[in-house]
Each structure stands twice: as C-alpha cells, then as structure tokens.
Design a protein around this motif. Sequence first.
Motif, PDB file in Angstrom:
ATOM      1  N   VAL A 169       1.698   5.551 -12.853  1.00 55.84           N
ATOM      2  CA  VAL A 169       1.567   6.715 -11.978  1.00 55.84           C
ATOM      3  C   VAL A 169       1.175   6.263 -10.574  1.00 55.84           C
ATOM      4  O   VAL A 169       1.725   6.737  -9.577  1.00 55.84           O
ATOM      5  N   GLY A 170       0.260   5.316 -10.477  1.00 50.87           N
ATOM      6  CA  GLY A 170      -0.123   4.786  -9.177  1.00 50.87           C
ATOM      7  C   GLY A 170       1.050   4.132  -8.468  1.00 50.87           C
ATOM      8  O   GLY A 170       1.225   4.288  -7.256  1.00 50.87           O
ATOM      9  N   GLU A 171       1.876   3.418  -9.222  1.00 52.84           N
ATOM     10  CA  GLU A 171       3.074   2.802  -8.643  1.00 52.84           C
ATOM     11  C   GLU A 171       4.047   3.865  -8.142  1.00 52.84           C
ATOM     12  O   GLU A 171       4.632   3.724  -7.071  1.00 52.84           O
ATOM     13  N   GLU A 172       4.223   4.927  -8.922  1.00 52.14           N
ATOM     14  CA  GLU A 172       5.154   5.977  -8.516  1.00 52.14           C
ATOM     15  C   GLU A 172       4.693   6.663  -7.238  1.00 52.14           C
ATOM     16  O   GLU A 172       5.493   6.917  -6.337  1.00 52.14           O
ATOM     17  N   VAL A 173       3.405   6.945  -7.138  1.00 51.50           N
ATOM     18  CA  VAL A 173       2.886   7.612  -5.943  1.00 51.50           C
ATOM     19  C   VAL A 173       2.973   6.678  -4.745  1.00 51.50           C
ATOM     20  O   VAL A 173       3.484   7.052  -3.681  1.00 51.50           O
ATOM     21  N   ALA A 174       2.495   5.452  -4.892  1.00 50.60           N
ATOM     22  CA  ALA A 174       2.540   4.491  -3.785  1.00 50.60           C
ATOM     23  C   ALA A 174       3.986   4.184  -3.401  1.00 50.60           C
ATOM     24  O   ALA A 174       4.316   4.094  -2.212  1.00 50.60           O
ATOM     25  N   GLY A 175       4.859   4.032  -4.390  1.00 51.37           N
ATOM     26  CA  GLY A 175       6.272   3.766  -4.121  1.00 51.37           C
ATOM     27  C   GLY A 175       6.935   4.917  -3.391  1.00 51.37           C
ATOM     28  O   GLY A 175       7.699   4.717  -2.445  1.00 51.37           O
ATOM     29  N   ALA A 176       6.647   6.144  -3.804  1.00 50.78           N
ATOM     30  CA  ALA A 176       7.221   7.318  -3.139  1.00 50.78           C
ATOM     31  C   ALA A 176       6.751   7.396  -1.694  1.00 50.78           C
ATOM     32  O   ALA A 176       7.539   7.703  -0.789  1.00 50.78           O
ATOM     33  N   ARG A 177       5.496   7.082  -1.454  1.00 50.86           N
ATOM     34  CA  ARG A 177       4.983   7.112  -0.078  1.00 50.86           C
ATOM     35  C   ARG A 177       5.616   6.021   0.769  1.00 50.86           C
ATOM     36  O   ARG A 177       5.922   6.241   1.946  1.00 50.86           O
ATOM     37  N   ALA A 178       5.828   4.845   0.194  1.00 52.36           N
ATOM     38  CA  ALA A 178       6.485   3.759   0.937  1.00 52.36           C
ATOM     39  C   ALA A 178       7.930   4.130   1.251  1.00 52.36           C
ATOM     40  O   ALA A 178       8.418   3.897   2.357  1.00 52.36           O
TER      41      ALA A 178
END
Length: 89
Positions: free
Chosen positions: A53-62
Amino acid sequence: MMHTLVGWHIELEFEEEGDRTKAVALVRLSDGTEVRSHGYSTRHHADSPQPRVGEEVAGARALNDLAMQLLTKAHGELKEGSRTTGPLM
C-alpha cells in the motif's frame, strides 16, 4: 491503421525506511531528455504494516509529479514553437 512512433518505459524504484516509503520515477524521452520525479508515503503508526500500500501511494504520487513535469515541458515546447513559427515583427 495506427503506427507506434515511439515507446516510453517508465522506471519506478522504491525505498522503505520505517513507516516511510519513497518512490522515484524516471522516463527517458525520445528527444534524449530524462524526467525524474519523487513521491512519498508515510504509514500512520496505528495502521498495520502493508508495504504494498505504501508503494502504491508513493508510486502514484511520483507518477502524478512526472505527469505534471511532462505537461510543463510540453507547454514550454509549444510556446517556443509558436515563437519561431509566428509572424515576424
């Protein structure tokens, strides 16, 4: 019939440290430039650890930041193009 002129490959890398996830996105464009962006997420201490979930949020923001940079680049190129093809004074 449609023809593909170019293709983009976007790289995403993640780094996790404690409750914080950092994502770095990179795309190499056909004009030789590279556009790089960052995104972050922080897990609330009361939430259970879910790295995906952290990867998805950080990835979406990037990726969102990458999209904004590409739009800014395209707008700048359009402005430059209109200056060179517009009427001469």
